[in-house]
Scaffold this active site. Structure first.
Site, PDB file in Angstrom:
ATOM      1  N   LYS A  30     134.624  -1.414  56.715  1.00 40.92           N
ATOM      2  CA  LYS A  30     134.517  -2.857  56.453  1.00 40.92           C
ATOM      3  C   LYS A  30     133.210  -3.419  57.010  1.00 40.92           C
ATOM      4  O   LYS A  30     132.511  -4.167  56.326  1.00 40.92           O
ATOM      5  CB  LYS A  30     135.733  -3.570  57.073  1.00 40.92           C
ATOM      6  CG  LYS A  30     135.766  -5.072  56.854  1.00 40.92           C
ATOM      7  CD  LYS A  30     137.181  -5.609  56.858  1.00 40.92           C
ATOM      8  CE  LYS A  30     137.810  -5.642  58.242  1.00 40.92           C
ATOM      9  NZ  LYS A  30     137.257  -6.730  59.085  1.00 40.92           N
ATOM     10  N   GLY A 103     136.426 -13.247  59.766  1.00 40.02           N
ATOM     11  CA  GLY A 103     135.530 -13.681  60.845  1.00 40.02           C
ATOM     12  C   GLY A 103     134.149 -13.063  60.703  1.00 40.02           C
ATOM     13  O   GLY A 103     133.138 -13.710  60.979  1.00 40.02           O
ATOM     14  N   ARG A 131     139.832 -19.682  64.871  1.00 43.16           N
ATOM     15  CA  ARG A 131     138.984 -18.791  65.665  1.00 43.16           C
ATOM     16  C   ARG A 131     137.712 -19.485  66.152  1.00 43.16           C
ATOM     17  O   ARG A 131     137.155 -20.340  65.460  1.00 43.16           O
ATOM     18  CB  ARG A 131     138.662 -17.534  64.839  1.00 43.16           C
ATOM     19  CG  ARG A 131     139.947 -16.806  64.484  1.00 43.16           C
ATOM     20  CD  ARG A 131     139.709 -15.533  63.737  1.00 43.16           C
ATOM     21  NE  ARG A 131     138.991 -14.557  64.555  1.00 43.16           N
ATOM     22  CZ  ARG A 131     138.558 -13.395  64.093  1.00 43.16           C
ATOM     23  NH1 ARG A 131     138.743 -13.092  62.831  1.00 43.16           N
ATOM     24  NH2 ARG A 131     137.948 -12.551  64.891  1.00 43.16           N
ATOM     25  N   GLN A 178     129.521  -9.266  66.238  1.00 41.77           N
ATOM     26  CA  GLN A 178     129.360 -10.364  65.277  1.00 41.77           C
ATOM     27  C   GLN A 178     128.312 -11.350  65.769  1.00 41.77           C
ATOM     28  O   GLN A 178     127.471 -11.814  64.983  1.00 41.77           O
ATOM     29  CB  GLN A 178     130.698 -11.069  65.055  1.00 41.77           C
ATOM     30  CG  GLN A 178     131.702 -10.173  64.339  1.00 41.77           C
ATOM     31  CD  GLN A 178     133.023 -10.852  64.061  1.00 41.77           C
ATOM     32  OE1 GLN A 178     133.267 -11.966  64.519  1.00 41.77           O
ATOM     33  NE2 GLN A 178     133.887 -10.183  63.319  1.00 41.77           N
ATOM     34  N   ASP A 329     139.178  -2.981  67.701  1.00 39.55           N
ATOM     35  CA  ASP A 329     140.165  -3.291  66.661  1.00 39.55           C
ATOM     36  C   ASP A 329     141.353  -2.325  66.664  1.00 39.55           C
ATOM     37  O   ASP A 329     142.301  -2.510  65.893  1.00 39.55           O
ATOM     38  CB  ASP A 329     139.504  -3.253  65.276  1.00 39.55           C
ATOM     39  CG  ASP A 329     138.527  -4.417  65.090  1.00 39.55           C
ATOM     40  OD1 ASP A 329     138.695  -5.457  65.763  1.00 39.55           O
ATOM     41  OD2 ASP A 329     137.595  -4.281  64.274  1.00 39.55           O
ATOM     42  N   ARG A 360     146.228 -10.818  69.576  1.00 40.74           N
ATOM     43  CA  ARG A 360     146.819  -9.483  69.366  1.00 40.74           C
ATOM     44  C   ARG A 360     147.575  -8.964  70.583  1.00 40.74           C
ATOM     45  O   ARG A 360     148.411  -8.066  70.454  1.00 40.74           O
ATOM     46  CB  ARG A 360     145.731  -8.481  68.938  1.00 40.74           C
ATOM     47  CG  ARG A 360     145.259  -8.757  67.527  1.00 40.74           C
ATOM     48  CD  ARG A 360     144.189  -7.798  67.044  1.00 40.74           C
ATOM     49  NE  ARG A 360     143.962  -8.017  65.618  1.00 40.74           N
ATOM     50  CZ  ARG A 360     142.905  -7.605  64.947  1.00 40.74           C
ATOM     51  NH1 ARG A 360     141.934  -6.949  65.572  1.00 40.74           N
ATOM     52  NH2 ARG A 360     142.796  -7.841  63.650  1.00 40.74           N
ATOM     53  N   ARG A 407     145.979  -6.167  60.972  1.00 40.89           N
ATOM     54  CA  ARG A 407     146.166  -5.024  61.883  1.00 40.89           C
ATOM     55  C   ARG A 407     147.525  -5.068  62.592  1.00 40.89           C
ATOM     56  O   ARG A 407     148.059  -4.029  62.973  1.00 40.89           O
ATOM     57  CB  ARG A 407     145.011  -4.922  62.885  1.00 40.89           C
ATOM     58  CG  ARG A 407     143.680  -4.723  62.187  1.00 40.89           C
ATOM     59  CD  ARG A 407     142.620  -4.050  63.011  1.00 40.89           C
ATOM     60  NE  ARG A 407     141.324  -4.256  62.383  1.00 40.89           N
ATOM     61  CZ  ARG A 407     140.851  -3.562  61.345  1.00 40.89           C
ATOM     62  NH1 ARG A 407     141.547  -2.589  60.813  1.00 40.89           N
ATOM     63  NH2 ARG A 407     139.670  -3.844  60.836  1.00 40.89           N
TER      64      ARG A 407
HETATM   65  C1  S3P Z   1     132.988  -6.644  63.619  1.00 41.41           C
HETATM   66  C2  S3P Z   1     132.925  -6.836  64.969  1.00 41.41           C
HETATM   67  C3  S3P Z   1     134.115  -6.968  65.827  1.00 41.41           C
HETATM   68  C4  S3P Z   1     135.388  -6.554  65.116  1.00 41.41           C
HETATM   69  C5  S3P Z   1     135.452  -7.030  63.703  1.00 41.41           C
HETATM   70  C6  S3P Z   1     134.265  -6.530  62.904  1.00 41.41           C
HETATM   71  C7  S3P Z   1     131.724  -6.515  62.868  1.00 41.41           C
HETATM   72  O1  S3P Z   1     134.241  -8.306  66.250  1.00 41.41           O
HETATM   73  O2  S3P Z   1     136.528  -7.005  65.820  1.00 41.41           O
HETATM   74  O3  S3P Z   1     136.638  -6.574  63.076  1.00 41.41           O
HETATM   75  O4  S3P Z   1     131.745  -6.055  61.712  1.00 41.41           O
HETATM   76  O5  S3P Z   1     130.669  -6.856  63.431  1.00 41.41           O
HETATM   77  P1  S3P Z   1     133.476  -8.846  67.553  1.00 41.41           P
HETATM   78  O6  S3P Z   1     132.090  -8.422  67.400  1.00 41.41           O
HETATM   79  O7  S3P Z   1     133.613 -10.332  67.559  1.00 41.41           O
HETATM   80  O8  S3P Z   1     134.182  -8.197  68.707  1.00 41.41           O
END
Ligand code: S3P
Length: 453
Positions: A30, A103, A131, A178, A329, A360, A407
């Site tokens: 993803k 997100g 969020r 992120q 995750d 979670r 999840r």
């Molecule tokens: C992701 C970063 C993670 C993860 C999310 C995907 C990404 O979040 O939990 O499912 O693709 O950069 P955080 O970076 O906020 O921990």
């Protein structure tokens, strides 16, 4: 467009009908899928992507990039073609961008918009609207973008990007790929050097892919061990041919199910094993899980292997908080594995789990308790006393609540397979955000009965 567009919840009872035996392939990663669409949409020319995850979250990213000018098509062969607008070329979207449950789409796209002179409105489902977005609003405001958000820095939210973006140096206050990626993506259309300092390493797909597309990016480790990522903006991106490896976060559900269901012997092919993602498999091995890597190779610039998994007796463990970012995750499904282990499993340092698609920690505590597991919730984790390999009792009389969290739904489906009485999941619709073929794969393996059985 989101899974929740269907008005009514789709409950389903999961109970084992047999061991998991055979070979499967899980859909594409993803995180990598989102990034290949975003960077493809900013390159000059046509990027070709195979193995793209066609889940709702990634489709939300594709729809948003189309709304901002990119041409994105799926060919009958399953290959996706993305014709980019060039760095700096994003157009004003005509309507609000519906991010559904995602997100990652929201935060990374906020970064892209922040350095373009356009205005975008982000909306999302009930889960996404709870969020925190302050974590990206803060650095992107320093870049010069302007935000109007719901109280508490939530969606719906309007961003007006900076006409003259400013390169920033930003030390991440939370270990978040992120946030890191949002700042780096803003840096693409910012003159000068954007710097992100990452005290605790998180998934590095953005860095790998930015380099692959020809961005001017370097990574250095400073004297106190932090990663310093520097991006010189305004380089032209070159279109790429990308093969997306299988998602380790999706493979995780089948790996744990095979470890727990007696008699299982399963190969999950083509699993991405980037070290910033794969800690779950190491932790499960430390617990006694038989997981063997076969045919290690590279796919799309990422390490990949086939995982051969056999039913195993697991032992409880204290999970080192240092590995949390590399399996952030995967804790929901690790909790399920711990619930069947012998002895106690202690997890700490999981405060970020409280701000995922659901809280979670508390969602899994409640769901596992309903299924008959012994679980104690702490501020930053769960303590689980396992059954020593006995199947869980199951949760037959009351459905477990998934809180619009894919999840939680899939983890509790695995708990159902590892129970005598089965587990009823209140709503399976959110599974389509990341793993649309999850139930079909379980049916094909004979691990659950088909819906009409
Ligand atoms: C992701 C970063 C993670 C993860 C999310 C995907 C990404 O979040 O939990 O499912 O693709 O950069 P955080 O970076 O906020 O921990």
């Amino acid at each position: 467009m989101s899974s929740h567009a269907t008005a009514t919840a789709r409950p389903r009872r999961f109970v084992a009908t047999g061991p998991l035996i055979g070979r499967i392939r899980v859909p594409g990663d993803k995180s990598i899928s989102h990034r290949s669409i975003m960077l493809g949409a900013l390159a000059v020319g046509t990027t070709r992507v195979t193995g793209l995850l066609e889940g709702e979250d990634v489709l939300a990213t594709a729809a948003a990039m189309r709304a901002m000018g990119a041409t994105i098509e799926r060919h009958d062969s399953g290959e996706w073609a993305i014709e980019g607008v060039g760095v700096g070329g994003l157009l004003q979207p005509a309507g609000a961008l519906d991010m559904g449950n995602s997100g990652t789409s929201t935060r990374l796209l906020m970064g892209l918009v922040a350095s373009h002179p356009i205005t975008a409105c982000f909306t999302g489902d009930a889960s996404l609207s709870k969020r925190p977005m302050g974590r990206v609003i803060e650095p992107l405001s320093q870049v010069g973008a302007q935000f109007t958000a719901y109280p508490g820095g939530r969606l719906p939210l309007i961003v007006t990007g900076a006409a003259v973006p400013v390169p920033i140096s930003y030390r991440l206050p939370v270990a978040s790929a992120q946030v890191k990626s949002a700042v780096l993506l803003a840096g693409l259309n910012t003159p000068g050097t954007t710097t992100v300092i990452e005290p605790v390493p998180t998934r590095d797909h953005s860095e790998r892919m930015l380099r692959g597309f020809g961005a001017d990016l370097s990574v250095e480790i400073d004297t106190d061990g932090a990663r310093v990522i520097r991006l010189n903006g305004r380089a032209e991106l070159r279109p790429q041919v990308i093969e997306v490896p299988g998602d380790p976060s999706s493979a995780a559900f089948f790996v744990v199910a095979a470890l727990l269901v007696p008699g299982s012997d399963l190969v999950v092919e083509n699993v991405g094993l980037n070290p910033t993602r794969a800690a779950l498999f190491d932790v499960l091995r430390l617990m006694g899980g038989q997981i063997v890597e076969l045919n290690r190779r590279e796919v799309g610039g990422e390490p990949v292997a086939d995982l051969h998994v056999r039913h195993s007796a697991l032992t409880g463990i204290e999970v080192d908080p240092a590995v949390v970012p590399s399996m952030v995750d995967e804790f929901p499904v690790l909790f399920v594995a711990a619930a069947l282990a012998s002895g106690r499993t202690v997890t700490r340092g999981l405060e970020e789990l409280r701000v995922k698609e659901s809280d979670r920690i508390s969602a899994m505590r409640a769901a596992l308790e309903l299924a008959g597991a012994r679980v104690t919730e702490t501020e930053d984790g769960l303590i689980i006393d396992g059954t020593c390999g006995d199947l869980l009792r199951g949760a037959n009389n009351a459905p477990v609540t998934t809180h619009l969290d894919h999840r939680i739904a899939m983890s509790m489906a695995v708990a159902g397979l590892a129970s005598r009485g089965g587990v009823e999941v209140d709503d399976t619709r959110p599974i389509a955000t990341s793993f649309p073929v999850f139930e079909t794969l379980l049916e094909q393996l004979g691990a659950i009965a088909g819906p009409n059985a």
